[in-house]
Design a protein around this motif. Structure first.
Motif, PDB file in Angstrom:
ATOM      1  N   GLY A 119       0.861  -1.143   0.191  1.00 54.87           N
ATOM      2  CA  GLY A 119       0.492   0.003   0.273  1.00 54.87           C
ATOM      3  C   GLY A 119       0.961   1.357  -0.082  1.00 54.87           C
ATOM      4  O   GLY A 119       0.611   2.439  -0.248  1.00 54.87           O
ATOM      5  N   PHE A 120       2.049   1.553   0.638  1.00 56.21           N
ATOM      6  CA  PHE A 120       2.514   2.205   0.713  1.00 56.21           C
ATOM      7  C   PHE A 120       3.699   2.095  -0.895  1.00 56.21           C
ATOM      8  O   PHE A 120       3.570   3.313  -1.095  1.00 56.21           O
ATOM      9  N   PHE A 121       4.197   1.479  -0.808  1.00 57.05           N
ATOM     10  CA  PHE A 121       4.860   1.527  -2.791  1.00 57.05           C
ATOM     11  C   PHE A 121       3.827   2.208  -4.040  1.00 57.05           C
ATOM     12  O   PHE A 121       4.459   3.271  -4.966  1.00 57.05           O
ATOM     13  N   ARG A 149       3.934   5.596  -5.655  1.00 56.08           N
ATOM     14  CA  ARG A 149       4.429   5.831  -6.222  1.00 56.08           C
ATOM     15  C   ARG A 149       3.239   6.435  -7.721  1.00 56.08           C
ATOM     16  O   ARG A 149       3.792   6.538  -8.387  1.00 56.08           O
ATOM     17  N   ARG A 150       2.010   6.484  -6.941  1.00 57.15           N
ATOM     18  CA  ARG A 150       1.063   7.141  -7.588  1.00 57.15           C
ATOM     19  C   ARG A 150       1.263   8.583  -7.578  1.00 57.15           C
ATOM     20  O   ARG A 150       0.742   9.437  -8.589  1.00 57.15           O
ATOM     21  N   ASN A 151       1.743   9.498  -6.526  1.00 57.21           N
ATOM     22  CA  ASN A 151       2.069  10.212  -6.557  1.00 57.21           C
ATOM     23  C   ASN A 151       3.542  11.020  -5.987  1.00 57.21           C
ATOM     24  O   ASN A 151       3.594  11.986  -5.334  1.00 57.21           O
ATOM     25  N   ASP A 152       3.961  10.387  -6.398  1.00 51.80           N
ATOM     26  CA  ASP A 152       5.721  10.341  -6.540  1.00 51.80           C
ATOM     27  C   ASP A 152       6.226  12.339  -6.471  1.00 51.80           C
ATOM     28  O   ASP A 152       6.979  12.563  -5.780  1.00 51.80           O
ATOM     29  N   ALA A 153       5.575  12.251  -7.369  1.00 50.16           N
ATOM     30  CA  ALA A 153       6.352  13.780  -8.331  1.00 50.16           C
ATOM     31  C   ALA A 153       5.866  15.302  -6.512  1.00 50.16           C
ATOM     32  O   ALA A 153       6.819  16.001  -6.668  1.00 50.16           O
ATOM     33  N   ILE A 154       3.911  14.790  -6.733  1.00 48.91           N
ATOM     34  CA  ILE A 154       3.709  16.069  -5.078  1.00 48.91           C
ATOM     35  C   ILE A 154       4.273  15.350  -4.233  1.00 48.91           C
ATOM     36  O   ILE A 154       4.961  16.425  -2.446  1.00 48.91           O
ATOM     37  N   LEU A 155       4.407  14.154  -3.906  1.00 50.18           N
ATOM     38  CA  LEU A 155       5.581  13.901  -2.016  1.00 50.18           C
ATOM     39  C   LEU A 155       6.662  14.060  -2.066  1.00 50.18           C
ATOM     40  O   LEU A 155       6.963  14.685  -1.101  1.00 50.18           O
ATOM     41  N   ARG A 156       7.320  14.537  -3.644  1.00 48.68           N
ATOM     42  CA  ARG A 156       9.445  14.605  -3.000  1.00 48.68           C
ATOM     43  C   ARG A 156       8.837  16.491  -3.221  1.00 48.68           C
ATOM     44  O   ARG A 156       9.871  16.973  -2.436  1.00 48.68           O
ATOM     45  N   CYS A 206       9.187   5.130  14.078  1.00 46.19           N
ATOM     46  CA  CYS A 206       9.974   4.520  13.342  1.00 46.19           C
ATOM     47  C   CYS A 206       9.592   3.284  11.784  1.00 46.19           C
ATOM     48  O   CYS A 206      10.138   3.555  11.106  1.00 46.19           O
ATOM     49  N   LEU A 207       8.531   2.878  12.193  1.00 42.60           N
ATOM     50  CA  LEU A 207       7.929   1.902  11.226  1.00 42.60           C
ATOM     51  C   LEU A 207       7.867   3.257  10.311  1.00 42.60           C
ATOM     52  O   LEU A 207       8.022   2.730   8.799  1.00 42.60           O
ATOM     53  N   ALA A 222       8.293   5.512   5.350  1.00 44.87           N
ATOM     54  CA  ALA A 222       7.704   6.547   3.716  1.00 44.87           C
ATOM     55  C   ALA A 222       8.689   6.743   2.773  1.00 44.87           C
ATOM     56  O   ALA A 222       9.343   7.052   1.753  1.00 44.87           O
ATOM     57  N   GLU A 223      10.161   6.888   3.760  1.00 47.51           N
ATOM     58  CA  GLU A 223      11.813   6.189   2.937  1.00 47.51           C
ATOM     59  C   GLU A 223      12.099   5.617   1.730  1.00 47.51           C
ATOM     60  O   GLU A 223      12.928   5.761   0.886  1.00 47.51           O
ATOM     61  N   VAL A 224      11.773   4.368   1.958  1.00 42.44           N
ATOM     62  CA  VAL A 224      12.201   3.655   1.410  1.00 42.44           C
ATOM     63  C   VAL A 224      10.937   3.763   0.164  1.00 42.44           C
ATOM     64  O   VAL A 224      11.550   3.667  -0.762  1.00 42.44           O
ATOM     65  N   ALA A 225       9.622   4.007   0.526  1.00 40.64           N
ATOM     66  CA  ALA A 225       8.853   3.955  -0.319  1.00 40.64           C
ATOM     67  C   ALA A 225       9.252   5.152  -1.119  1.00 40.64           C
ATOM     68  O   ALA A 225       9.008   5.056  -2.672  1.00 40.64           O
TER      69      ALA A 225
END
Length: 215
Positions: free
Chosen positions: A105-107, A111-118, A171-172, A177-180
């Motif tokens: 779910g996180f991935f 992936r779908r919102n990569d641009a705005i999340l960056r 922490c989890l 979030a960091e890995v995704a």
């Protein structure tokens, strides 16, 4: 779109105005996927939407204001991540499935919102409290659900009483979030997507339950 949509000067936008406003936001989102946030200009967004800068300024004070609108809508969607944890079992094989689906779910969300999340991450890292608040909103619902999951296992004696549920959950979620957000970059290190997900799910399961999963 729910509720009244207003222009910058306070007027209520009609149906046509709402459609124009949404088109501007959609075009902005699309541009963020291919252009650095700082390089996006009002005139470019307006041109892509088939309208004028004057129309853009009817709805947004500037590009940053429009980006905040996009980010806020994403935050509302992000609260749905809690469904990946809330009410789910962490016992036996069901626990492994919960961990896997949380990672998936996180991935998928990133992936779908990569641009705005960056953009959100960049602005938050620069100290912009508005974007930091949005980032916290996206992650806090699933953090809360994970906290309750650990508390529930503690109450049944399945997790050590000295463990801090809130600390573990935070922490989890930070790890997820960091890995995704960097999932594409792992390919350059020789780590395949097929290896990354189960490894992350294992860490999540260990973090929540303190035990190796039953597969």
């Amino acid at each position: 779109m729910t509720g009244q949509v207003r222009t910058v000067d306070g007027r209520v936008a009609g149906r046509r105005g709402q459609a124009t406003r949404q088109k501007l936001l959609d075009c902005l989102s699309e541009m963020l996927s291919s252009s650095p946030y700082r390089d996006v200009k009002v005139i470019d967004v307006a041109r892509k939407a088939g309208t004028s800068p004057a129309t853009f300024y009817q709805y947004f004070p500037d590009v940053e204001g429009a980006v905040l609108e996009v980010a806020d809508e994403l935050a509302k969607e992000g609260t749905g991540l809690t469904e990946l944890v809330e009410g789910r079992s962490w016992v036996g094989r069901a626990g492994w499935q919960t961990a896997e689906e949380l990672v998936d779910g996180f991935f998928d969300f990133w992936r779908r919102n990569d641009a705005i999340l960056r953009v959100i991450d960049l602005a938050a890292a620069e100290g912009d409290k508005r974007f930091n608040k949005i980032r916290v909103k996206i992650l806090s619902s699933v953090t809360g659900s994970l906290t309750e999951a650990v508390k529930g296992l503690q109450s049944k004696g399945k997790v050590d009483k000295d463990v801090s549920p809130a600390a573990v959950a935070n922490c989890l979620v930070a790890m997820l979030a960091e890995v995704a957000s960097h999932q594409k970059g792992f390919a350059g290190t020789g780590v395949k997507q097929a290896e990354l997900k189960p490894s992350l799910a294992l860490l999540v399961h260990l973090g929540v339950t303190g035990k190796k999963p039953t597969r």
